[in-house]
Scaffold this motif. Structure first.
Motif, PDB file in Angstrom:
ATOM      1  N   GLU A  29      -2.066  -2.793 -11.281  1.00 53.62           N
ATOM      2  CA  GLU A  29      -2.810  -2.588 -12.559  1.00 53.62           C
ATOM      3  C   GLU A  29      -2.791  -0.918 -12.165  1.00 53.62           C
ATOM      4  O   GLU A  29      -2.414  -0.074 -13.726  1.00 53.62           O
ATOM      5  CB  GLU A  29      -4.322  -2.737 -12.582  1.00 53.62           C
ATOM      6  CG  GLU A  29      -3.953  -4.147 -13.520  1.00 53.62           C
ATOM      7  CD  GLU A  29      -4.936  -5.565 -14.081  1.00 53.62           C
ATOM      8  OE1 GLU A  29      -6.067  -4.603 -12.801  1.00 53.62           O
ATOM      9  OE2 GLU A  29      -5.345  -6.367 -14.366  1.00 53.62           O
ATOM     10  N   ARG A  30      -3.521  -0.135 -11.232  1.00 48.55           N
ATOM     11  CA  ARG A  30      -3.665   1.745 -11.276  1.00 48.55           C
ATOM     12  C   ARG A  30      -1.884   1.622 -11.114  1.00 48.55           C
ATOM     13  O   ARG A  30      -2.249   3.103 -12.610  1.00 48.55           O
ATOM     14  CB  ARG A  30      -4.793   1.154  -9.826  1.00 48.55           C
ATOM     15  CG  ARG A  30      -4.783   2.876  -9.471  1.00 48.55           C
ATOM     16  CD  ARG A  30      -5.694   3.110  -8.567  1.00 48.55           C
ATOM     17  NE  ARG A  30      -5.080   3.014  -7.328  1.00 48.55           N
ATOM     18  CZ  ARG A  30      -5.763   0.933  -6.818  1.00 48.55           C
ATOM     19  NH1 ARG A  30      -6.325   0.627  -7.070  1.00 48.55           N
ATOM     20  NH2 ARG A  30      -5.561   1.064  -5.391  1.00 48.55           N
ATOM     21  N   VAL A  31      -1.018   0.970 -10.952  1.00 50.26           N
ATOM     22  CA  VAL A  31       0.511   2.263 -10.523  1.00 50.26           C
ATOM     23  C   VAL A  31       0.454   1.835 -11.952  1.00 50.26           C
ATOM     24  O   VAL A  31       1.364   3.110 -12.413  1.00 50.26           O
ATOM     25  CB  VAL A  31       1.215   0.928  -9.517  1.00 50.26           C
ATOM     26  CG1 VAL A  31       2.816   1.512  -9.745  1.00 50.26           C
ATOM     27  CG2 VAL A  31       0.324   1.311  -8.196  1.00 50.26           C
ATOM     28  N   HIS A  68      -2.534  -8.589  -5.333  1.00 52.07           N
ATOM     29  CA  HIS A  68      -3.014  -6.962  -5.143  1.00 52.07           C
ATOM     30  C   HIS A  68      -2.545  -6.293  -6.460  1.00 52.07           C
ATOM     31  O   HIS A  68      -2.191  -5.661  -7.414  1.00 52.07           O
ATOM     32  CB  HIS A  68      -1.075  -6.440  -5.002  1.00 52.07           C
ATOM     33  CG  HIS A  68      -1.156  -6.829  -3.482  1.00 52.07           C
ATOM     34  ND1 HIS A  68      -1.869  -5.966  -2.605  1.00 52.07           N
ATOM     35  CD2 HIS A  68      -0.562  -7.832  -2.740  1.00 52.07           C
ATOM     36  CE1 HIS A  68      -1.147  -6.504  -1.229  1.00 52.07           C
ATOM     37  NE2 HIS A  68      -0.929  -7.464  -1.035  1.00 52.07           N
ATOM     38  N   ARG A 123       0.413  -1.639   0.214  1.00 51.17           N
ATOM     39  CA  ARG A 123      -0.056  -0.135  -0.184  1.00 51.17           C
ATOM     40  C   ARG A 123       0.891   1.332   0.078  1.00 51.17           C
ATOM     41  O   ARG A 123       0.347   2.809  -0.479  1.00 51.17           O
ATOM     42  CB  ARG A 123      -1.028  -0.073   1.321  1.00 51.17           C
ATOM     43  CG  ARG A 123      -2.412  -0.972   1.304  1.00 51.17           C
ATOM     44  CD  ARG A 123      -3.103  -0.568   2.041  1.00 51.17           C
ATOM     45  NE  ARG A 123      -2.143  -1.350   3.281  1.00 51.17           N
ATOM     46  CZ  ARG A 123      -2.785  -2.266   4.113  1.00 51.17           C
ATOM     47  NH1 ARG A 123      -3.195  -3.493   3.087  1.00 51.17           N
ATOM     48  NH2 ARG A 123      -2.052  -1.973   5.025  1.00 51.17           N
ATOM     49  N   ALA A 151      -0.809   2.004 -15.054  1.00 54.75           N
ATOM     50  CA  ALA A 151      -1.399   2.855 -15.682  1.00 54.75           C
ATOM     51  C   ALA A 151      -0.916   4.065 -15.142  1.00 54.75           C
ATOM     52  O   ALA A 151      -0.830   5.087 -16.539  1.00 54.75           O
ATOM     53  CB  ALA A 151      -2.806   3.467 -15.238  1.00 54.75           C
ATOM     54  N   GLN A 152      -0.476   4.414 -14.029  1.00 54.58           N
ATOM     55  CA  GLN A 152      -0.302   5.896 -13.738  1.00 54.58           C
ATOM     56  C   GLN A 152       1.661   6.387 -13.622  1.00 54.58           C
ATOM     57  O   GLN A 152       2.054   6.525 -13.938  1.00 54.58           O
ATOM     58  CB  GLN A 152      -0.027   6.632 -12.208  1.00 54.58           C
ATOM     59  CG  GLN A 152      -1.493   6.359 -11.499  1.00 54.58           C
ATOM     60  CD  GLN A 152      -2.041   6.250 -10.806  1.00 54.58           C
ATOM     61  OE1 GLN A 152      -1.658   6.810  -9.936  1.00 54.58           O
ATOM     62  NE2 GLN A 152      -3.909   6.767 -10.021  1.00 54.58           N
ATOM     63  N   GLU A 184      -5.694  -5.665  -8.688  1.00 54.46           N
ATOM     64  CA  GLU A 184      -6.191  -4.132  -8.591  1.00 54.46           C
ATOM     65  C   GLU A 184      -4.843  -3.485  -8.928  1.00 54.46           C
ATOM     66  O   GLU A 184      -5.529  -2.172  -9.138  1.00 54.46           O
ATOM     67  CB  GLU A 184      -6.996  -3.977  -8.096  1.00 54.46           C
ATOM     68  CG  GLU A 184      -8.212  -5.125  -8.881  1.00 54.46           C
ATOM     69  CD  GLU A 184      -9.347  -5.021  -7.417  1.00 54.46           C
ATOM     70  OE1 GLU A 184      -9.629  -3.540  -7.146  1.00 54.46           O
ATOM     71  OE2 GLU A 184      -9.790  -5.582  -8.523  1.00 54.46           O
ATOM     72  N   LEU A 185      -4.468  -3.078  -7.686  1.00 59.24           N
ATOM     73  CA  LEU A 185      -3.316  -1.824  -7.142  1.00 59.24           C
ATOM     74  C   LEU A 185      -1.802  -1.974  -8.406  1.00 59.24           C
ATOM     75  O   LEU A 185      -1.992  -0.874  -8.379  1.00 59.24           O
ATOM     76  CB  LEU A 185      -2.604  -2.076  -5.611  1.00 59.24           C
ATOM     77  CG  LEU A 185      -1.170  -1.354  -5.304  1.00 59.24           C
ATOM     78  CD1 LEU A 185      -1.824   0.078  -5.517  1.00 59.24           C
ATOM     79  CD2 LEU A 185      -0.088  -2.239  -4.012  1.00 59.24           C
ATOM     80  N   GLU A 219       1.448   3.897  -3.269  1.00 61.87           N
ATOM     81  CA  GLU A 219       0.466   4.986  -3.484  1.00 61.87           C
ATOM     82  C   GLU A 219       0.890   6.060  -1.790  1.00 61.87           C
ATOM     83  O   GLU A 219       1.115   7.164  -1.889  1.00 61.87           O
ATOM     84  CB  GLU A 219      -0.737   4.537  -4.187  1.00 61.87           C
ATOM     85  CG  GLU A 219      -0.526   3.687  -5.082  1.00 61.87           C
ATOM     86  CD  GLU A 219      -1.873   3.762  -5.385  1.00 61.87           C
ATOM     87  OE1 GLU A 219      -3.121   4.187  -4.259  1.00 61.87           O
ATOM     88  OE2 GLU A 219      -2.800   3.334  -6.415  1.00 61.87           O
ATOM     89  N   ARG A 226       3.457  -5.022 -15.891  1.00 61.69           N
ATOM     90  CA  ARG A 226       2.318  -5.354 -16.522  1.00 61.69           C
ATOM     91  C   ARG A 226       3.222  -7.094 -17.038  1.00 61.69           C
ATOM     92  O   ARG A 226       1.801  -8.242 -16.629  1.00 61.69           O
ATOM     93  CB  ARG A 226       1.938  -4.892 -18.485  1.00 61.69           C
ATOM     94  CG  ARG A 226       0.636  -3.944 -17.585  1.00 61.69           C
ATOM     95  CD  ARG A 226       0.202  -2.727 -18.918  1.00 61.69           C
ATOM     96  NE  ARG A 226      -0.055  -1.886 -18.336  1.00 61.69           N
ATOM     97  CZ  ARG A 226      -0.418  -0.700 -18.498  1.00 61.69           C
ATOM     98  NH1 ARG A 226       0.605  -0.196 -19.794  1.00 61.69           N
ATOM     99  NH2 ARG A 226      -0.778   0.037 -18.270  1.00 61.69           N
TER     100      ARG A 226
END
Length: 886
Positions: free
Chosen positions: A224-226, A219, A171, A228-229, A221-222, A174, A240
């Motif tokens: 994938e979000r990282v 983790h 966590r 994307a950013q 989802e986390l 982020e 990926r």
């Protein structure tokens, strides 16, 4: 050691004294103070070529803020002119200038960029540590303070603990909620960390290298979000790639790859996907690696081509049976050799080269901590690049480090991952006799390429696996065998998973109804299922007299099923009796070695099932029934015929084995005749030593079935050999003659110690106190030879009332386990209780097995020893002891 403070000093006029930094910015963890390459010398030519010499001289005299700006200009021109590899050293100096100028936010941003770039490029923290410590004691604004703490938390998790430690760390990508000693789950910072993507890549690739894909799945989802950013396409791609490795879904990366990704990213996807396919058992990895090689060659990435060629060769080796029809394995290898021969060496080495060299150098110097860091960095580099051959080499190097450090269980796991079957087996064999709670997922996870290595390595310690771990390995072995077709070849390979399955039969459930709900979830195997698997594997349609290489393994599995699962004993015996008439001589001999004890417990049923084959003249069936003590008229005739065949064998023949079975069925005159025959062969020094030893072995086996006068004759023969009075074998002398200065050497195939076998034959034949005392005296005179200890111990075990001739307490404390086992066999009535208790806990399983063989549950005095052995780490010992206690 790491320098906690870089050599930075501010002068009185505000300038920065950075002369020490010019020559040596990088400090390796645990490195010696050897001189490093002076970066000024390397920079001199490119700086002059680009007309930047005057700018660099200005940097040396100007104030820090201006110096930082000038360094930035020089770095930009170096990058634009093809000298990007030289830029990092100047960026280090720029960082120093920014700190001196008080531009902490800019310094923090640059320092963290340098640190993460170093880690992402080299997969090691040694250089990055020096850069990070530049900012260690500086009060930084957010989000950079949390970003520095996050870097340190990632370093500790990856480079110290070897795990990702806690959910809070993930966590913290982020939130940045971390301190120098790791994530705390405290109050998050005001905004997300600008380096969350960098941390995610390092942690994800580390988890993949450690085969901990479960944490990536948790983790997803986390991540994938990282991704994307992420601040760069490369960081997003690396995250990926790890997610694709964890899930097995490569479609998002491969779909439209040729048009949607730059060539170097295409290469990365191909190499990583090829690795995934190779470790998952998919032969198409061969073609994907070939595609990756072509892509790398088009980009002239020769270091990558080199490593991919090696990975491609490894894949071809693994999957040579599944290569496209019409293409041979030699054609593939010729292609690879041709490509290799025509490669030019790249200017820059592959990412893992430095770590590989560092690991090997540190191992040679026995600097284990340094080697551990370097080997793990090498492993991460190989995994991230998709180089499977490098990955296995790095795993083996890491195993070497663990072995040198005395961590044998970790060494075993990493040798298996490195596909080093021989080294893994050596380490496993040397493990102490302690319960082994090791599971398949701990060793190889989803990597199918090293499963056979794992099964091979665990064979010596299969009996030490805890019941839960053993069931997991049994499930894995059965899963590997499931659906394997029966090959119509007499050379069918005995696979390691079959061998391990045979050793683990005892942990199978007795019946499907015995499974608990938890065992159902664990996909527990029941014994009937194993019986069906063996039944399907046996070639029942063979012609009589045909042997297969895997017959011995199948018979051993059947026998273990019969002993360990009483409800299956009768169907097992019936299958054994159905199989025996189909076997050739060699397979039948092995059959009897495994099965005779189980068949003897059901001799009437066995005789009924096999009698028709005796009448049909099946030699192997007749011999087996003779071993079981059957003496029908047909079998007596057969026994006399075997004796006659042995007598007529001709010099050098070895038709002796059947005599052991035939002896009980022979009449007294024929037994005397058989004794004269084998003693004549043993005395004949025109026979080879190997043939004479075979004759002595027959004498040892039949001695107790002979009358006293025949035993006396055999004793005299054996003791003559034991005392060296039997004469050398002339056949062996001829082989070793006329060898000049090398005449003292002997061929290993003929270096047979007749003395040791003579002692065993004499011990089996001895039937008077004087003869037995002579055996004990002769045995101790031979103990100086370490190769003879096992034979001497066997001879002593054959002496009744051994305590009358020797002090058993002396043997019980002997450092040689074979002699302690003799004390365990003979000492129940004479050794003190503390000594017996110590033998029941002896480090050698051979000693504990020997003691257990003498214990009788009907005798109350034996119960304390049985209770000790009921908790033995060896499954066979504790299960037998518990059965006797019950």
């Amino acid at each position: 050691m790491i320098r906690r403070k870089p050599p930075i000093q501010a002068t009185g006029d505000g300038a920065v004294a950075i002369g020490e930094v010019h020559g040596d910015v990088t400090v390796h963890v645990g490195a010696t103070d050897e001189p490093k390459l002076n970066t000024d010398l390397v920079l001199r030519g490119p700086i002059a070529h680009l007309g930047l010499a005057e700018t660099l001289r200005e940097v040396e005299t100007t104030e820090p803020s201006r110096a930082a700006a000038l360094y930035g200009e020089i770095v930009a021109k170096l990058r634009d002119s093809g000298y990007a590899a030289l830029a990092p050293s100047l960026r280090d100096r720029q960082l120093t200038a920014l700190v001196a100028a008080g531009k902490l936010e800019n310094a923090a941003k640059l320092g963290l960029e340098l640190a993460w770039e170093s880690v992402l490029a080299s997969h090691a923290f040694d250089e990055a540590e020096q850069l990070r410590h530049t900012l260690f004691d500086v009060e930084l604004p957010e989000p950079y303070a949390s970003a520095v703490a996050m870097f340190d938390a990632v370093r500790v998790a990856v480079d110290e603990d070897g795990t990702t430690r806690t959910e809070e760390l993930w966590r913290a990508w982020e939130a940045g909620a971390a301190r120098a000693d790791g994530p705390t789950g405290g109050e998050p910072s005001a905004g997300p960390s600008p380096f969350a993507g960098h941390a995610a890549v390092v942690l994800a690739e580390h988890a993949l290298a450690m085969r901990d894909t479960a944490i990536l799945t948790r983790h997803r989802e986390l991540l994938e979000r990282v991704a994307a950013q992420a601040p760069s396409p490369e960081l997003a791609l690396r995250i990926r790639l790890c997610l694709a490795d964890a899930s097995g879904d490569w479609t998002p990366l491969t779909s439209g790859m040729r048009t949607g990704l730059p060539p170097q990213h295409q290469l990365w996807v191909l190499a990583r996907r090829a690795r995934y396919l190779a470790l998952s058992g998919d032969a198409s990895c061969v073609d994907v690696y070939a595609d990756a090689i072509a892509t790398a060659a088009q980009q002239k990435l020769w270091s990558e081509v080199r490593e991919l060629l090696v990975a491609h060769q490894r894949a071809v080796y693994w999957y040579q049976g599944a290569i496209r029809a019409g293409e041979t394995i030699m054609e593939r290898r010729s292609l690879v050799r041709g490509l290799t021969d025509n490669l030019t060496t790249g200017i820059l080495p592959a990412a893992g080269d430095r770590q590989r060299n560092a690991a090997m150098e540190a191992l040679r110097a026995k600097r284990h901590r340094v080697a551990w860091h370097a080997a793990r960095a090498w492993l991460r580099a190989a995994v991230a690049s998709g180089f499977v051959a490098e990955e296995q080499s790095a795993s083996a190097a890491l195993a070497d480090v663990y072995l040198e450090s005395g961590e044998h269980l970790a060494a075993l796991s990493w040798y298996i991952r490195g596909d080093e079957a021989e080294r893994a087996t050596e380490v496993a064999s040397a493990l102490p006799d302690e319960p082994l709670d090791l599971f398949p997922d701990d060793v190889y996870g989803t990597d199918v390429t090293v499963r056979e290595t794992a099964y091979t390595a665990l064979l010596p310690v299969a009996d030490l696996l805890t019941d839960k771990a053993a069931r997991a390995w049994l499930v894995a072995a059965v899963a590997d065998l499931d659906g394997t077709p029966v090959e119509p070849s007499t050379l069918k390979v005995v696979t390691p998973q079959w061998s391990l399955l045979t050793e683990l039969v005892a942990v199978a459930d007795s019946a499907p109804s015995a499974r608990t709900e938890a065992r159902q979830r664990d996909k527990a195997i029941d014994a009937k299922q194993l019986l069906d698997i063996v039944d399907a594997e046996i070639r029942w349609d063979r012609e009589p007299g045909t042997g297969y290489v895997n017959d011995a393994m199948l018979v051993a599995t059947l026998v273990n099923l019969g002993f360990e699962h009483p409800d299956l004993t009768v169907p097992v015996v019936e299958r054994l009796c159905r199989l025996l008439p189909l076997l050739d001589r060699d397979s039948a001999s092995t059959f009897r070695r495994h099965a005779i004890e189980l068949l003897a417990d059901h001799s009437e049923h066995v005789t009924e099932l096999l009698s028709s084959h005796v009448q049909a003249g099946n030699t192997e069936v007749s011999l087996t029934l003779l071993y079981l003590g059957e003496t029908s008229p047909e079998l007596r005739d057969f026994a006399r015929a075997e004796l006659a065949a042995a007598e007529n064998r001709g010099q050098g023949g070895t038709h002796f084995g059947p005599l052991v079975a035939a002896t009980p069925a022979l009449d007294p005159p024929d037994r005397q005749r058989m004794t004269r025959f084998i003693t004549g062969v043993a005395r004949d020094n025109c026979e080879t030593a190997a043939t004479r030893v075979l004759a002595l072995e027959v004498g040892e086996a039949v001695a107790t079935k002979l009358p006293d006068d025949a035993r006396t004759e055999l004793f005299a023969l054996g003791i003559a050999f034991a005392e060296g009075r039997a004469g050398a074998s002339r056949g062996d002398d001829v082989i070793n003659a006329n060898r000049g200065k090398l005449g003292a050497l002997t061929l290993s195939g003929f270096n047979v110690d007749l003395r040791r076998q003579g002692l065993r034959t004499a011990a089996a034949s001895a039937h008077t106190p004087q003869q037995r005392e002579a055996i004990v005296s002769r045995a101790f005179s031979l103990l100086h030879n370490p190769d003879a200890v096992a034979d001497i111990a066997q001879a002593l075990r054959l002496i009744p009332n051994l305590a009358d001739f020797i002090e058993l307490d002396q043997l019980a404390h002997d450092p040689r386990s074979d002699l302690r086992a003799v004390a365990a066999v003979h000492g129940l009535d004479s050794l003190a209780t503390p000594t017996l208790n110590r033998l029941a806990r002896d480090p050698s399983p051979h000693v504990r097995y020997s003691l257990l063989s003498q214990l009788d549950s009907e005798q109350q005095a034996h119960e304390p020893l049985l209770r000790i052995l009921a908790d033995d780490p060896r499954r066979a010992i504790r299960s037998t002891a518990r059965t006797r206690l019950a």
